[in-house]
Scaffold this motif. Structure first.
Motif, PDB file in Angstrom:
ATOM      1  N   MET A   1     -60.117 -16.746  56.800  1.00  0.00           N
ATOM      2  CA  MET A   1     -58.835 -17.442  56.783  1.00  0.00           C
ATOM      3  C   MET A   1     -57.666 -16.469  56.848  1.00  0.00           C
ATOM      4  N   GLU A   2     -57.838 -15.274  56.297  1.00  0.00           N
ATOM      5  CA  GLU A   2     -56.751 -14.294  56.340  1.00  0.00           C
ATOM      6  C   GLU A   2     -56.391 -13.943  57.778  1.00  0.00           C
ATOM      7  N   PHE A   3     -57.393 -13.962  58.654  1.00  0.00           N
ATOM      8  CA  PHE A   3     -57.159 -13.641  60.057  1.00  0.00           C
ATOM      9  C   PHE A   3     -56.147 -14.597  60.679  1.00  0.00           C
ATOM     10  N   LEU A   4     -56.232 -15.886  60.317  1.00  0.00           N
ATOM     11  CA  LEU A   4     -55.337 -16.881  60.906  1.00  0.00           C
ATOM     12  C   LEU A   4     -53.876 -16.642  60.560  1.00  0.00           C
ATOM     13  N   PHE A   5     -53.636 -16.026  59.404  1.00  0.00           N
ATOM     14  CA  PHE A   5     -52.259 -15.785  58.969  1.00  0.00           C
ATOM     15  C   PHE A   5     -51.806 -14.358  59.252  1.00  0.00           C
ATOM     16  N   ALA A   6     -52.688 -13.580  59.880  1.00  0.00           N
ATOM     17  CA  ALA A   6     -52.311 -12.217  60.257  1.00  0.00           C
ATOM     18  C   ALA A   6     -51.263 -12.245  61.357  1.00  0.00           C
ATOM     19  N   ASP A   7     -50.423 -11.236  61.365  1.00  0.00           N
ATOM     20  CA  ASP A   7     -49.338 -11.167  62.344  1.00  0.00           C
ATOM     21  C   ASP A   7     -49.843 -10.580  63.658  1.00  0.00           C
ATOM     22  N   TRP A   8     -49.506 -11.244  64.777  1.00  0.00           N
ATOM     23  CA  TRP A   8     -49.830 -10.716  66.104  1.00  0.00           C
ATOM     24  C   TRP A   8     -48.616 -10.897  66.995  1.00  0.00           C
ATOM     25  N   LEU A   9     -48.035  -9.807  67.426  1.00  0.00           N
ATOM     26  CA  LEU A   9     -46.821  -9.811  68.247  1.00  0.00           C
ATOM     27  C   LEU A   9     -45.690 -10.572  67.553  1.00  0.00           C
ATOM     28  N   GLY A  10     -45.611 -10.386  66.238  1.00  0.00           N
ATOM     29  CA  GLY A  10     -44.502 -10.965  65.482  1.00  0.00           C
ATOM     30  C   GLY A  10     -44.691 -12.407  65.062  1.00  0.00           C
TER      31      GLY A  10
END
Length: 330
Positions: A1-10
């Protein structure tokens, strides 16, 4: 689940996944329901479908507004309206391409659909590259801005020359490199036909494939204007990409309604030119006249919508009798 809230390109990953899911659902809807059979789409159906896509795009902008704030929402809508307006010029070119290759209307929708699938990927590559460059070299925004002003001024005064589709270098190169059938073979891009030298079946491209290639090349040319225009509005990669793609997704639906009356939007070209000049100029205004303060997004959206709406209304008024709009260069 942490992956879903990780930042990618802002932007959090789940934002990107939600948008990707929406694009896949709309494309599957087109392929699986709307495009089960090859048929010519009527103007009324085209307008209804286009209204559906525009409604979805506007609703998506509302979600961005709620999730990322009003500033991001205004930037999305500004980018969406600019790209939507630019697509009308694109429609004229696409209709010319189909006419050159003698593609019947019942096969055009399928070619447009696969063309737009390719555009989604190509625009993604261009926007990702542009975002990386702007992040590393902020001064490139000034280059984009100057290019937009130059392009807008050029559009205002350039003479109108018909596109030479048959003489396109890529078409000539493909014609020399691969066998191409003279006739269409339904909706197929490739078919097996007897080789005139050996008599054995060999793979050959159809005119529908050539039309698809040229359509994607034409979109890359249009992207040279539209992508810098949106980067001049915001450097948020998520806003840049989603506003671009949501406008393009509805292009195939809008095409059949506008292809037959695109000549009535003659003056929109000049409104778009003014939009490009305005969007490019505001970068310099914000940095040099407003001492680096951000140019108000509400004003950007208001001016953009006013210019585009003015161009559309003026075009329809001037051509309401069915006459061709006079050339500004005559």
């Amino acid at each position: 689940m942490e992956f879903l809230f990780a930042d990618w390109l802002g932007t959090p990953v789940w934002f990107w996944l939600a948008f990707l899911g929406l694009v896949i659902a709309l494309t599957a809807f087109d392929l699986g329901i709307l495009n089960k059979e090859n048929r010519e789409m009527g103007i009324a159906e085209s307008l209804k479908l286009s209204a559906l896509y525009i409604g979805i795009a506007l609703a998506f902008g509302g979600w961005i507004w709620a999730a990322k704030g009003g500033e991001a929402g205004l930037q999305y809508y500004t980018g969406f309206f600019i790209e939507k307006a630019l697509s009308i010029d694109n429609i004229f070119v696409i209709s010319l391409i189909f006419a050159t290759f003698a593609i019947p209307a019942r096969y055009q929708y399928r070619a447009l659909l696969w063309g737009i699938v390719a555009v989604i990927v190509l625009r993604g590559i261009m926007i990702a590259g542009g975002a990386a460059l702007v992040t590393e070299y902020h001064w490139l925004l000034y280059v984009f801005a100057a290019f937009l002003v130059f392009t807008g001024v050029k559009m205002l005064f350039a003479s109108e020359k018909p596109m030479d589709v048959a003489g396109n270098p890529v078409v000539r190169w493909l014609s020399r490199r691969i066998p191409i059938t003279r006739d269409l073979h339904g909706e197929k891009f490739f078919v097996r036909v007897p080789d005139p030298r050996t008599g054995k079946l060999a793979l050959a491209a159809t005119p529908l494939f050539l039309a698809l290639v040229v359509i994607n090349l034409a979109d890359l040319v249009f992207a040279v204007d539209s992508v810098p225009a949106i980067f001049a509005i915001t450097t948020d990669t998520f806003i840049v990409y989603t506003s671009n793609i949501m406008a393009i997704l509805g292009l195939r639906a809008l095409y059949f309604a506008l292809a037959a009356m695109v000549h009535r939007f003659h003056y929109l070209k000049y409104a778009l030119a003014l939009v490009l000049v305005f969007i490019g100029s505001k970068i310099f205004v914000a940095d040099f006249l407003l001492s680096g303060a951000k140019f108000p997004s509400l004003i950007s959206l208001g001016v953009t919508v006013a210019l585009i709406a003015g161009g559309v209304v003026w075009s329809l008024v001037k051509t309401r009798s069915g006459e061709e709009a006079p050339s500004i260069h005559s």
